[in-house]
Design an enzyme around this catalytic site. Sequence first.
Site, short mmCIF file in Angstrom:
data_model
loop_
_atom_site.label_atom_id
_atom_site.label_comp_id
_atom_site.label_asym_id
_atom_site.label_seq_id
_atom_site.Cartn_x
_atom_site.Cartn_y
_atom_site.Cartn_z
CG HIS A 243 -1.69 -1.19 1.49
ND1 HIS A 243 -2.85 -1.47 0.81
CD2 HIS A 243 -1.52 -2.23 2.36
CE1 HIS A 243 -3.36 -2.61 1.24
NE2 HIS A 243 -2.58 -3.08 2.18
C1 BDR Z 1 -2.88 0.54 5.48
O1 BDR Z 1 -3.04 0.02 6.79
C2 BDR Z 1 -1.79 -0.37 7.32
O2 BDR Z 1 -1.88 -1.65 7.86
C3 BDR Z 1 -0.79 -0.26 6.21
O3 BDR Z 1 0.45 0.21 6.71
C4 BDR Z 1 -1.40 0.73 5.25
O4 BDR Z 1 -1.05 2.05 5.56
C5 BDR Z 1 -3.57 -0.39 4.48
O5 BDR Z 1 -4.93 -0.50 4.78
#
Ligand code: BDR
Length: 313
Positions: A243
């Site tokens: 992400h």
């Molecule tokens: C987001 O949530 C976190 O677990 C990750 O770092 C990312 O920023 C994805 O949903």
Amino acid sequence: MTARHRIIIDTDPGQDDAVAILLALGSPEIEVLGITAVAGNVPLRLTEKNARKVCELAGKPETRVYAGAIRPMVRPLVTAEQVHGKTGLDGPDLPEPVMPLQKQHAVDFIVETLMAEEAGTVTLCPLGPLTNIALALVREPRIAARIQRIVLMGGGFFEGGNTTPAAEFNIYVDPHAADVVFRSGVPIVMMPLDVTHKALTSSARIAAFRKLDTRPALATAEMLEFFERFDETKYGTDGGPLHDPCVIAYLLQPDLFRGRDCNVSVEIASELTMGMTVIDWWGVTKRPKNAMVMRDIDADGFFALLVERIGNL
Ligand code: BDR
Ligand code: CA
């Protein structure tokens, strides 16, 4: 090279946050003015420490790291150890950091930097819950007109949520902060699950980091191998979504991404859909377009950029 982008990274590391930080620190076009930590994937005392570990891994212990909000604005903190492990950065064996944590509070640093720098020259890159950013906007509303733009990871619409059926983690953890940010009038570029779910860490892509055979690259491979196992089980894919590095990659190579300007509104009333980002993709309301929402990515180009830049460190 003089930096084209002057940024503050607001983050809750998190392996994918860590890779985003490495990408920024490995890119000469980017000047990281500071890293502000927030509670999210794990509590603040771990996210601020993890941010410092990553700076040292990058060989950049001079980077300034600030601790920010210890909890969301209204709701109790929800963390994600089931994804990121007990430390938030499980996978590689990273030493305890020796570089200092800055004394100033992250929110004060954000406000002070934006008021001191020329207006329109500093970009905010939030990779976690938006608590610090919202608190800064509430504390000093004049910063809104001075922020160049906010490029953030959060939300989801076509893909639904990853924390509840309706909500993505970063927005779910602090929906009230997200509401403040999306109503702020600051230009926003949003990387929701709809795009990050197309950036999968396949085994071949992780192997490319291993091949570099440097400490930062090997640690990246180890972080990604740990991080992907949860989502591989959940989604039945080879690899998990990477992400947060999408935010930094967008600064470096915006043509890797495709999206459109939309209205994004955050649900803060219904418990069932709390934290949902309601994206008016088809323009069926007259609500103002407040974000460029990304939906497609050239994933091979994205991973090639990551390998090149982490290879610089
Ligand atoms: C987001 O949530 C976190 O677990 C990750 O770092 C990312 O920023 C994805 O949903
Ligand atoms: Ca994150």
